[in-house]
Structure formats: C-alpha cells, structure tokens
Design a protein around this motif. Structure first.
Motif, PDB file in Angstrom:
ATOM      1  N   LEU A   1       0.840  -1.210   0.000  1.00 23.33           N
ATOM      2  CA  LEU A   1       0.000   0.000   0.000  1.00 23.33           C
ATOM      3  C   LEU A   1       0.871   1.255   0.000  1.00 23.33           C
ATOM      4  O   LEU A   1       0.438   2.306   0.466  1.00 23.33           O
ATOM      5  CB  LEU A   1      -0.915  -0.005   1.224  1.00 23.33           C
ATOM      6  CG  LEU A   1      -1.927  -1.150   1.328  1.00 23.33           C
ATOM      7  CD1 LEU A   1      -2.706  -1.057   2.626  1.00 23.33           C
ATOM      8  CD2 LEU A   1      -2.879  -1.145   0.145  1.00 23.33           C
ATOM      9  N   ARG A   2       2.071   1.166  -0.529  1.00 24.16           N
ATOM     10  CA  ARG A   2       2.974   2.309  -0.516  1.00 24.16           C
ATOM     11  C   ARG A   2       2.357   3.503  -1.239  1.00 24.16           C
ATOM     12  O   ARG A   2       1.819   3.371  -2.342  1.00 24.16           O
ATOM     13  CB  ARG A   2       4.301   1.959  -1.191  1.00 24.16           C
ATOM     14  CG  ARG A   2       5.205   1.045  -0.376  1.00 24.16           C
ATOM     15  CD  ARG A   2       6.590   1.014  -0.990  1.00 24.16           C
ATOM     16  NE  ARG A   2       7.504   0.192  -0.204  1.00 24.16           N
ATOM     17  CZ  ARG A   2       7.963  -0.990  -0.587  1.00 24.16           C
ATOM     18  NH1 ARG A   2       7.571  -1.494  -1.751  1.00 24.16           N
ATOM     19  NH2 ARG A   2       8.794  -1.668   0.169  1.00 24.16           N
ATOM     20  N   ARG A   3       2.451   4.655  -0.591  1.00 24.53           N
ATOM     21  CA  ARG A   3       2.038   5.942  -1.158  1.00 24.53           C
ATOM     22  C   ARG A   3       0.548   5.994  -1.505  1.00 24.53           C
ATOM     23  O   ARG A   3       0.111   6.906  -2.197  1.00 24.53           O
ATOM     24  CB  ARG A   3       2.872   6.293  -2.393  1.00 24.53           C
ATOM     25  CG  ARG A   3       4.374   6.383  -2.117  1.00 24.53           C
ATOM     26  CD  ARG A   3       5.151   6.604  -3.397  1.00 24.53           C
ATOM     27  NE  ARG A   3       4.930   5.515  -4.351  1.00 24.53           N
ATOM     28  CZ  ARG A   3       5.525   4.331  -4.290  1.00 24.53           C
ATOM     29  NH1 ARG A   3       6.369   4.059  -3.319  1.00 24.53           N
ATOM     30  NH2 ARG A   3       5.269   3.399  -5.199  1.00 24.53           N
ATOM     31  N   ALA A   4      -0.240   5.039  -1.032  1.00 28.35           N
ATOM     32  CA  ALA A   4      -1.673   5.087  -1.269  1.00 28.35           C
ATOM     33  C   ALA A   4      -2.315   6.146  -0.379  1.00 28.35           C
ATOM     34  O   ALA A   4      -1.847   6.427   0.723  1.00 28.35           O
ATOM     35  CB  ALA A   4      -2.307   3.726  -1.004  1.00 28.35           C
ATOM     36  N   SER A   5      -3.391   6.734  -0.862  1.00 24.73           N
ATOM     37  CA  SER A   5      -4.120   7.751  -0.114  1.00 24.73           C
ATOM     38  C   SER A   5      -5.561   7.264   0.067  1.00 24.73           C
ATOM     39  O   SER A   5      -6.299   7.104  -0.913  1.00 24.73           O
ATOM     40  CB  SER A   5      -4.089   9.086  -0.863  1.00 24.73           C
ATOM     41  OG  SER A   5      -4.861  10.062  -0.200  1.00 24.73           O
ATOM     42  N   LEU A   6      -5.931   7.031   1.320  1.00 25.71           N
ATOM     43  CA  LEU A   6      -7.251   6.500   1.635  1.00 25.71           C
ATOM     44  C   LEU A   6      -7.949   7.426   2.617  1.00 25.71           C
ATOM     45  O   LEU A   6      -7.315   8.001   3.493  1.00 25.71           O
ATOM     46  CB  LEU A   6      -7.141   5.109   2.265  1.00 25.71           C
ATOM     47  CG  LEU A   6      -6.191   4.099   1.614  1.00 25.71           C
ATOM     48  CD1 LEU A   6      -6.126   2.824   2.456  1.00 25.71           C
ATOM     49  CD2 LEU A   6      -6.639   3.773   0.209  1.00 25.71           C
ATOM     50  N   ASP A   7      -9.249   7.538   2.469  1.00 32.47           N
ATOM     51  CA  ASP A   7     -10.014   8.268   3.479  1.00 32.47           C
ATOM     52  C   ASP A   7     -10.311   7.349   4.666  1.00 32.47           C
ATOM     53  O   ASP A   7     -10.246   7.764   5.812  1.00 32.47           O
ATOM     54  CB  ASP A   7     -11.320   8.791   2.887  1.00 32.47           C
ATOM     55  CG  ASP A   7     -12.076   9.667   3.872  1.00 32.47           C
ATOM     56  OD1 ASP A   7     -11.496  10.675   4.320  1.00 32.47           O
ATOM     57  OD2 ASP A   7     -13.231   9.342   4.205  1.00 32.47           O
ATOM     58  N   MET A   8     -10.579   6.077   4.374  1.00 33.54           N
ATOM     59  CA  MET A   8     -10.853   5.113   5.436  1.00 33.54           C
ATOM     60  C   MET A   8     -10.288   3.751   5.048  1.00 33.54           C
ATOM     61  O   MET A   8     -10.438   3.318   3.906  1.00 33.54           O
ATOM     62  CB  MET A   8     -12.361   5.006   5.698  1.00 33.54           C
ATOM     63  CG  MET A   8     -12.719   4.200   6.955  1.00 33.54           C
ATOM     64  SD  MET A   8     -12.885   2.436   6.656  1.00 33.54           S
ATOM     65  CE  MET A   8     -14.475   2.377   5.865  1.00 33.54           C
ATOM     66  N   LEU A   9      -9.633   3.112   5.997  1.00 31.13           N
ATOM     67  CA  LEU A   9      -9.120   1.760   5.817  1.00 31.13           C
ATOM     68  C   LEU A   9      -9.792   0.857   6.838  1.00 31.13           C
ATOM     69  O   LEU A   9      -9.682   1.086   8.041  1.00 31.13           O
ATOM     70  CB  LEU A   9      -7.602   1.733   6.000  1.00 31.13           C
ATOM     71  CG  LEU A   9      -6.936   0.346   6.008  1.00 31.13           C
ATOM     72  CD1 LEU A   9      -7.176  -0.369   4.683  1.00 31.13           C
ATOM     73  CD2 LEU A   9      -5.449   0.464   6.295  1.00 31.13           C
ATOM     74  N   HIS A  10     -10.497  -0.155   6.349  1.00 35.43           N
ATOM     75  CA  HIS A  10     -11.164  -1.098   7.241  1.00 35.43           C
ATOM     76  C   HIS A  10     -10.484  -2.452   7.095  1.00 35.43           C
ATOM     77  O   HIS A  10     -10.601  -3.111   6.060  1.00 35.43           O
ATOM     78  CB  HIS A  10     -12.649  -1.214   6.882  1.00 35.43           C
ATOM     79  CG  HIS A  10     -13.463  -1.939   7.922  1.00 35.43           C
ATOM     80  ND1 HIS A  10     -13.253  -3.258   8.263  1.00 35.43           N
ATOM     81  CD2 HIS A  10     -14.484  -1.510   8.715  1.00 35.43           C
ATOM     82  CE1 HIS A  10     -14.106  -3.612   9.197  1.00 35.43           C
ATOM     83  NE2 HIS A  10     -14.864  -2.585   9.486  1.00 35.43           N
ATOM     84  N   ILE A  11      -9.776  -2.868   8.136  1.00 40.58           N
ATOM     85  CA  ILE A  11      -9.083  -4.147   8.116  1.00 40.58           C
ATOM     86  C   ILE A  11      -8.889  -4.632   9.542  1.00 40.58           C
ATOM     87  O   ILE A  11      -8.538  -3.845  10.431  1.00 40.58           O
ATOM     88  CB  ILE A  11      -7.731  -4.033   7.383  1.00 40.58           C
ATOM     89  CG1 ILE A  11      -7.047  -5.405   7.272  1.00 40.58           C
ATOM     90  CG2 ILE A  11      -6.807  -3.022   8.045  1.00 40.58           C
ATOM     91  CD1 ILE A  11      -5.836  -5.410   6.348  1.00 40.58           C
ATOM     92  N   GLU A  12      -9.160  -5.904   9.783  1.00 43.86           N
ATOM     93  CA  GLU A  12      -8.894  -6.495  11.086  1.00 43.86           C
ATOM     94  C   GLU A  12      -7.420  -6.893  11.162  1.00 43.86           C
ATOM     95  O   GLU A  12      -6.814  -7.251  10.141  1.00 43.86           O
ATOM     96  CB  GLU A  12      -9.775  -7.728  11.321  1.00 43.86           C
ATOM     97  CG  GLU A  12     -11.241  -7.406  11.601  1.00 43.86           C
ATOM     98  CD  GLU A  12     -12.072  -7.276  10.339  1.00 43.86           C
ATOM     99  OE1 GLU A  12     -11.514  -7.495   9.248  1.00 43.86           O
ATOM    100  OE2 GLU A  12     -13.271  -6.955  10.443  1.00 43.86           O
ATOM    101  N   PRO A  13      -6.827  -6.840  12.366  1.00 48.28           N
ATOM    102  CA  PRO A  13      -5.396  -7.153  12.487  1.00 48.28           C
ATOM    103  C   PRO A  13      -5.028  -8.534  11.950  1.00 48.28           C
ATOM    104  O   PRO A  13      -3.958  -8.720  11.370  1.00 48.28           O
ATOM    105  CB  PRO A  13      -5.141  -7.052  13.994  1.00 48.28           C
ATOM    106  CG  PRO A  13      -6.196  -6.118  14.502  1.00 48.28           C
ATOM    107  CD  PRO A  13      -7.396  -6.381  13.647  1.00 48.28           C
ATOM    108  N   GLN A  14      -5.904  -9.520  12.109  1.00 49.99           N
ATOM    109  CA  GLN A  14      -5.576 -10.876  11.681  1.00 49.99           C
ATOM    110  C   GLN A  14      -5.563 -11.023  10.161  1.00 49.99           C
ATOM    111  O   GLN A  14      -5.075 -12.034   9.632  1.00 49.99           O
ATOM    112  CB  GLN A  14      -6.550 -11.891  12.282  1.00 49.99           C
ATOM    113  CG  GLN A  14      -7.998 -11.725  11.862  1.00 49.99           C
ATOM    114  CD  GLN A  14      -8.773 -10.800  12.768  1.00 49.99           C
ATOM    115  OE1 GLN A  14      -8.192  -9.993  13.492  1.00 49.99           O
ATOM    116  NE2 GLN A  14     -10.082 -10.921  12.751  1.00 49.99           N
TER     117      GLN A  14
END
Length: 491
Positions: A294-307
């Motif tokens: 995800l280098r240099r990506a621009s996101l308003d929201m990232l939804h991800i569980e740690p696992q």
C-alpha cells in the motif's frame, strides 16, 4: 447473397430480420449452448448469412426496426464484422459459435451474446452505442476488448473464460485495458482462468466483481493499474489466486473486498500502491496469503482487522484519515513490525493520527511510545541506554506518573534509612532538628532547599546512599523535563 441458397433455418432468420422478430431454435428452454457442436442442420446458420443481413443485403420493411434476434443456433464460419458500421442490434443468445467473432474496429448498435459458447472474441477498439452483454457465456479463448468504447454497460456476470489448448502463452484471458465504459462493468460470478486486464480503463459508474473467481496463480490475476472508476469497485467474496494489482487506480467511493480470499504465496497478493481510494474495505477477510503493498496510497478510510494482515506488508507513505474497526493500539501495533523496509517512523505517526481523529488520545500516546521504543533499537549502544532510562522512568514522557512513583519509592527508602541512622551534624549546636523526609527531599531535588543537606553529613554506606539519591534525583528531573517538553510540543 442469393436467397435461393438459404437453408430453411437461415430463411427463418432472413424473414424475421426486417421486423426485428426473434427466431428460437431451442427444442427446450433449458437447452445449453455447450452442446451446440452436436446440433444438426435444422439449427445451423452460416455466419456469412448473418453478416449479409447486418450489412444491408436483407429485405427492409417500412415502419419496422430491423434487428438480428436469434436463440439456440449453431453458427458456422466466422462472423466477420471488422471495421463494419452496423445500425441494427445484434442479439445471439444461447448460440454456439464454431469460430470466434471478429469485430475489430466495428461500430455497433448493441451486442448481446448471453449464454452462448464461443472459442474467443476479437473486438478490440469496437464501438457500441448501447450495451455489450456476455452474461453467462462459456468462452474458450481470449476475449480481446482492449480500447473498446461502450456508451452503456458491459455485462459479464456468470461468464466463464478459460484458455483453449494451444493459446499464445502469456496473453491475457480477458482484455479490457484502455477501454471506456459509459456506465458499469457488471461481472458478478465471473470466472477467469488467466489474467483479467483492466489497466488504464475508464468506467463511468462502478465495477462489480462480487463472487468472482480470478485464477492466475503465481502471476497477476487482476491487472488494473491506473484504473479510473466513477463510483465503486465492489469485489465482495472475490476469490483471487494471483496478484490483485490496483497500482495508481482512482476509486472515489469504495474498494470493497469484504470476505474476499486473496492469495499469491511467495509474491504480492494485493498491490494498491499510489492509489487514491475513498474507502478500502478488507472486512472479515481470511489472512491474506502473500504480501500487501500500500505504498504511497491515499485513503479516506481503511477497514481491516489485524488478523487479515499477512506476514509481509509495505506501507511506506500510506496515508489514511480513519481506521476501522476501532481497536486498542496494542492490537494494531504488531502489523507495523511486519513492514518489509524495517522501522518506518511515518507509519507510527499515521496510526497515532488516526487515533487522534477518533478522539482516542490514550491510544495515540501508546503508539508514540511504541515508535520511540522501536527507534531505540536502531541507535548506538550508548544512546540505547539513555533511551532505556527515559523509558523506564517516564515512558519517554508519555507515562509521567512513573517519575512520581520512582520519586515516592526513593523518598520512602531514604527516609527509612536516615530515620534509623541519623547523619552527623556538620557544626555542633548550629544544625536544625533532623528530619529524614526533608533531608531525603533535599538530596533528591537539589533545586529545592530545606536546609537539611547543608547541615548534616552521612558516613559509610549511608553516604553512598546519599550519592545515589542525588544522581537519581538529577536523572528523574532531567527525564521528566524532557518528557514534559515533548508533551508540550505534541500539544
């Protein structure tokens, strides 16, 4: 073309064309085009007859909208419409094509080939005014739609595209690179054995890949570099074997990979570097089998569980405003230790900023403390000792109560020691009454004077205790000041 040469099946199509009426050759509604190779002359139509109709050789009826509408036919020969301008809709559903249609550079009104079986499709740079439908088609060979311009939508739901024996090695199975789609690409339940190429494509609406299967192990399964989408990329429950490559894509809405199974063992499973995405959803996904870039990506929201994070990630330069679901910092921090470039201060700063955006200052402080601890291991040995001292005493300024606890412990120890063994007076009869508590405070905090330290002098190991209290007092005062200063700078 001479009409006397038409077979009975072709005559039915010829006569229905001027009125746009349908001709259904199916014996039963459930007939499958997969069995079309066995269909006899009663269901066989030559491609040259269809070409002649579409290019104006057939009859015309005033007041009627002509069109080709056929179901359940076996089409022999190649439907060659290269560079042709066709003003009539083409609807060939449930048909079996012995040879792949050739539509390179054609200009079509509408093309519907749903539920048909084809040995490929060559339609690069085709222009379609309304819609192109390949829904539930079975295609054994490459689908070439690169540079296509479709004013309406492209429908691929339920289609199966797989290579034919002897196909050119390395050619993408589904080619939509640099295509322009006016509305949506609907490809739910699509199965592609090989590469699905979308790089440089422009889609006015959304791309739907829910429940799709993209199978290209060890290579790029979805090649969508610089893809531009008007709204969303929906890929819930996507099953991908090979890399999903979204490098440089622009998705203002959601990139939805909820419950998706992404795997490319030994390589990168998801690459979304330099992307601009509104919301990236990796919700309830199994652990990703391969790297995530995800280098240099621009996101308003990232939804991800740690696992969901794999063992190897690349997040250098990743920016996001919010992170979901909201979890304790201790659950998020291990992922930053998987960065393939090693220690990245910016990654910690970004995580801390996300917690501040959510109003969780305690979690933000925990992240900052973890950053300094990680940084300490990159320093020379002497610098590590000083950092360790700051960590143990005041937690680099993020745990200021630790200093108070240390001071209290030293105060109690010193007070008890000197209460049991009073130090001697320096000047007999001139010293004030001895107070072990204030004497210890005088030793530990030299900037505060109660007149005890100047009046009494310990001896033996009590003198060494006084040295220890003086040194630790200075260290605690220094580290506390450094921590307070750092805290003020953060505020």
């Amino acid at each position: 073309m001479e009409t006397n040469d038409l077979t009975p099946a072709e005559r039915r199509v010829w006569d229905a064309f001027p009125r746009g009426e349908g001709v259904d050759f199916r014996e039963e509604p459930g007939d499958s085009s997969v069995d079309g190779a066995d269909w006899g002359p009663g269901r066989t139509v030559r491609a040259e007859v269809l070409r002649a109709l579409l290019l104006g050789a057939g009859p015309a009826e005033e007041g009627q909208v002509a069109g080709l509408k056929v179901k359940g036919a076996r089409i022999t020969g190649a439907l060659d419409l290269r560079y042709a301008v066709v003003d009539h809709p083409i609807r060939l559903r449930d048909c079996f094509f012995e040879r792949k249609p050739l539509l390179y550079g054609a200009q079509l009104k509408a093309l519907v080939l749903g539920y048909s079986t084809l040995p490929g499709l060559t339609a690069a740079t085709v222009r379609v005014e309304v819609v192109l439908r390949l829904s539930c088609c079975r295609i054994t060979g490459p689908v070439r739609l690169q540079g296509a311009r479709i004013a309406g939508g492209l429908f691929l739901q339920g289609a199966v595209i797989e290579p034919a024996p002897g196909d050119e090695a390395g050619e993408a199975a589904l080619q939509l690179n640099h295509a322009e789609i006016g509305t949506d690409i609907i490809a739910n339940d699509l199965t592609v054995h090989g590469q699905f190429r979308l790089n440089g494509a422009i889609v006015g609406g959304q791309v739907q890949l829910d429940d799709a299967r993209l199978l290209h192990p060890g290579a790029i399964a979805l090649h969508a570099e610089t893809l531009t989408v008007g709204t969303d990329l929906r890929a819930a429950r996507l099953h991908a074997r090979g890399m999903v490559n979204l490098t440089g894509s622009r998705i203002p809405g959601q990139a939805m990979f909820t419950r998706s199974d992404l795997a490319n063992p030994g390589g990168t499973a998801l690459r979304a570097s330099s992307c601009s995405i509104g919301e990236l959803w990796l919700r309830r996904c199994p652990p990703i089998g391969g790297g995530v870039n995800l280098r240099r990506a621009s996101l308003d929201m990232l939804h991800i569980e740690p696992q969901t994070w794999p063992e190897r990630i690349a997040v250098d330069g990743l920016t996001y405003r919010t992170l979901a679901p909201h979890l304790a910092a201790e659950e998020r921090l291990p992922a930053l230790e998987r960065e393939e470039s090693g220690y990245l201060p910016y990654a910690y700063e970004q995580l801390a900023a996300a917690y501040r955006t959510a109003g969780d200052e305690a979690a933000a402080r925990t992240v900052q403390l973890a950053k300094l601890r990680r940084h300490r291991h990159t320093l020379p040995r002497y610098a590590r000792l000083w950092g360790l001292l700051q960590d143990v005493t005041v937690g680099y300024g993020f745990r200021p109560l630790r200093a108070a606890l240390w001071l209290l412990a030293l105060l109690v120890s010193g007070s008890l020691a000197y209460a049991l063994h009073h130090p001697r007076e320096l000047k007999q009869g001139e010293a004030p009454d001895f107070n072990p508590v204030f004497y210890t405070i005088d030793l530990m905090l030299p900037i505060i004077g109660f007149g005890q330290e100047e009046a009494f002098a310990p001896s033996g190991w009590y003198q060494w205790l006084s040295y220890l209290l003086v040194v630790t007092g200075w260290v605690l005062a220094t580290t506390t000041a450094a921590g307070v200063s750092r805290s003020l700078r953060r505020q």
